[in-house]
Design a protein around this motif. Structure first.
Motif, short mmCIF file in Angstrom:
data_model
loop_
_atom_site.label_atom_id
_atom_site.label_comp_id
_atom_site.label_asym_id
_atom_site.label_seq_id
_atom_site.Cartn_x
_atom_site.Cartn_y
_atom_site.Cartn_z
N LEU A 275 1.14 -1.47 -0.03
CA LEU A 275 -0.04 -0.19 0.36
C LEU A 275 0.64 1.45 -0.62
O LEU A 275 1.95 1.16 0.67
CB LEU A 275 -1.19 0.37 1.58
CG LEU A 275 -1.76 -1.04 1.57
CD1 LEU A 275 -2.89 -1.10 2.87
CD2 LEU A 275 -2.71 -1.07 0.76
N THR A 276 0.63 1.90 -0.90
CA THR A 276 0.85 3.56 -1.15
C THR A 276 0.79 4.11 0.05
O THR A 276 -0.03 4.02 1.36
CB THR A 276 0.98 4.58 -1.93
OG1 THR A 276 -0.32 4.97 -1.42
CG2 THR A 276 1.44 3.78 -3.22
N LEU A 277 2.10 5.10 0.45
CA LEU A 277 1.10 5.93 1.87
C LEU A 277 -0.04 6.94 1.86
O LEU A 277 -0.81 7.03 2.83
CB LEU A 277 2.16 6.93 2.01
CG LEU A 277 2.08 8.54 3.69
CD1 LEU A 277 2.11 7.63 4.32
CD2 LEU A 277 3.80 9.34 3.55
N ASP A 278 -0.67 7.63 0.69
CA ASP A 278 -1.33 8.14 0.77
C ASP A 278 -2.49 7.25 0.93
O ASP A 278 -3.79 6.95 1.19
CB ASP A 278 -1.56 8.57 -0.72
CG ASP A 278 -1.38 9.97 -0.98
OD1 ASP A 278 -0.83 10.32 0.27
OD2 ASP A 278 -0.63 10.56 -1.93
N GLU A 279 -2.19 5.96 0.48
CA GLU A 279 -3.25 4.59 0.18
C GLU A 279 -4.20 4.81 1.75
O GLU A 279 -4.77 4.50 2.70
CB GLU A 279 -3.28 3.37 -0.26
CG GLU A 279 -3.60 3.43 -1.93
CD GLU A 279 -3.14 2.33 -2.33
OE1 GLU A 279 -3.40 2.05 -3.13
OE2 GLU A 279 -2.09 1.93 -1.60
N LEU A 280 -2.57 4.27 2.86
CA LEU A 280 -2.95 4.16 4.26
C LEU A 280 -3.13 4.36 5.17
O LEU A 280 -4.11 4.95 6.18
CB LEU A 280 -1.51 3.20 4.72
CG LEU A 280 -1.06 2.47 4.64
CD1 LEU A 280 0.78 2.39 4.98
CD2 LEU A 280 -1.65 1.23 5.15
N LEU A 281 -3.15 6.36 4.80
CA LEU A 281 -4.24 7.63 4.99
C LEU A 281 -4.98 8.16 4.81
O LEU A 281 -5.44 8.53 6.07
CB LEU A 281 -2.79 8.89 4.42
CG LEU A 281 -1.58 9.30 5.71
CD1 LEU A 281 -0.92 10.48 4.62
CD2 LEU A 281 -1.35 8.98 6.79
N SER A 282 -5.55 6.61 4.28
CA SER A 282 -6.51 7.28 3.61
C SER A 282 -7.80 5.80 5.06
O SER A 282 -8.69 6.56 4.82
CB SER A 282 -7.45 6.66 2.63
OG SER A 282 -6.76 5.44 2.30
N TYR A 283 -7.26 5.17 5.49
CA TYR A 283 -8.22 4.84 6.42
C TYR A 283 -7.96 4.56 7.79
O TYR A 283 -6.58 5.58 8.09
CB TYR A 283 -7.02 3.35 6.54
CG TYR A 283 -7.51 2.40 5.11
CD1 TYR A 283 -8.52 2.28 3.88
CD2 TYR A 283 -6.09 2.02 4.55
CE1 TYR A 283 -8.38 1.91 2.97
CE2 TYR A 283 -6.50 1.59 2.93
CZ TYR A 283 -7.62 1.12 2.38
OH TYR A 283 -7.37 0.78 1.25
N THR A 284 -8.41 4.67 8.89
CA THR A 284 -8.87 4.90 10.19
C THR A 284 -8.15 4.23 10.71
O THR A 284 -9.28 3.27 10.53
CB THR A 284 -9.99 5.28 10.76
OG1 THR A 284 -10.37 6.18 9.71
CG2 THR A 284 -10.19 5.70 12.50
N PHE A 285 -7.31 3.68 11.82
CA PHE A 285 -6.74 2.94 12.30
C PHE A 285 -7.58 3.70 14.58
O PHE A 285 -7.56 3.82 14.53
CB PHE A 285 -5.90 3.39 12.53
CG PHE A 285 -4.10 2.64 11.36
CD1 PHE A 285 -3.77 1.34 11.27
CD2 PHE A 285 -5.07 3.63 9.99
CE1 PHE A 285 -3.41 0.74 10.27
CE2 PHE A 285 -4.17 3.05 8.74
CZ PHE A 285 -3.57 1.73 8.96
N GLU A 286 -7.71 2.14 14.60
CA GLU A 286 -8.55 2.42 15.98
C GLU A 286 -7.60 0.85 17.63
O GLU A 286 -7.35 0.17 16.37
CB GLU A 286 -10.31 2.11 16.20
CG GLU A 286 -10.62 1.91 17.33
CD GLU A 286 -12.59 1.92 16.78
OE1 GLU A 286 -12.98 1.63 17.87
OE2 GLU A 286 -13.19 2.06 15.77
N GLN A 287 -7.58 1.86 18.17
CA GLN A 287 -7.02 0.88 19.65
C GLN A 287 -7.87 1.47 20.73
O GLN A 287 -7.88 3.24 21.08
CB GLN A 287 -5.65 0.39 19.71
CG GLN A 287 -5.77 -0.33 20.64
CD GLN A 287 -4.00 -0.86 20.67
OE1 GLN A 287 -3.02 0.61 20.16
NE2 GLN A 287 -3.83 -1.19 21.06
N HIS A 288 -8.46 0.57 21.10
CA HIS A 288 -8.68 1.29 22.71
C HIS A 288 -9.91 2.71 22.52
O HIS A 288 -10.29 3.71 23.43
CB HIS A 288 -7.67 2.01 23.85
CG HIS A 288 -6.97 0.93 24.36
ND1 HIS A 288 -6.89 -0.19 24.14
CD2 HIS A 288 -5.57 1.38 23.94
CE1 HIS A 288 -5.38 -0.83 24.49
NE2 HIS A 288 -4.77 -0.06 24.42
#
Length: 218
Positions: free
Chosen positions: A66-79
């Motif tokens: 995945l490119t950086l732009d693709e990764l930045l389009s997603y939301t990461f979640e914990q706690h």
């Protein structure tokens, strides 16, 4: 003595997140932070432990596909804390602390040393004022990084059955799983220690203890 494992400490932020790391660096009982580095498809360095983003975000796929732009389009979640993936260069630009920044290169692939060497070049050049330590389970990659960047302190991670008999001579320190710890002439660290009794036992035996809960031990 204490290093915050993936930036975890007395907060609710997502591990390896910018907020977690900046918070931990402000705590007087911590000597530094540890975080996990992965390389994107377009050779940018991001902070994430998992090789896949499927279980930690609303996206899917291997980080290196995945490119950086693709990764930045997603939301990461914990706690229940949601944010975007942390980009190493952006994080470092916000740090003024001289505490240890223990960066673990997470790399399961082979024949990618050139990519890592190039990706880290600008980091080491631009942020030479910071106290950067590099470590990895990937022995061959770490050897090549040490050959290219001899002035950067580097350490081999030893744990379970991994790297038990490797030559540690080229490196300045060793990171042991506490069950694999043995005395050497090198600087030593153990991971990940969250048991109070074991912390007391190892405090006199190692230089640094990597933990999620340093606030409980001071």
């Amino acid at each position: 003595m204490f290093i915050a494992h993936r930036g975890n400490d007395n907060h609710k932020y997502r591990e390896n997140s910018e907020k977690a790391i900046l918070f931990s660096l402000q705590q007087p009982y911590l000597d530094g932070i540890e975080c996990d580095l992965r390389l994107t498809k377009d050779k940018k360095i991001v902070l994430l432990h998992n090789i896949l983003i499927d279980f930690v975000s609303d996206g899917s796929g291997f980080v290196h596909n995945l490119t950086l732009d693709e990764l930045l389009s997603y939301t990461f979640e914990q706690h229940q804390f949601q944010d975007k993936i942390t980009v190493l260069s952006s994080l470092l630009s916000k740090i003024e602390s001289k505490k240890i920044l223990l960066l673990e290169v997470k790399e399961e692939r082979t024949n990618v040393s050139v990519d890592w060497i190039e990706a880290l070049k600008s980091i080491f050049t631009q942020y030479s004022n910071l106290t950067i330590y590099l470590c990895s389970f990937n022995y061959d990659l770490l050897r090549k990084l040490k050959e290219r960047y001899p002035n950067i302190l580097m350490g081999l991670i030893v744990g379970y059955t991994m790297n038990q008999n490797k030559d540690i001579t080229p490196f300045e320190f060793v990171m042991y799983h506490y069950r694999s710890f043995r005395y050497t002439h090198k600087m030593s660290m153990i991971w990940t220690m969250n048991d109070k009794d074991k912390v007391q036992y190892y405090k006199s035996k190692v230089d640094y203890i990597i933990t999620d809960r340093a606030y409980e031990f001071v």
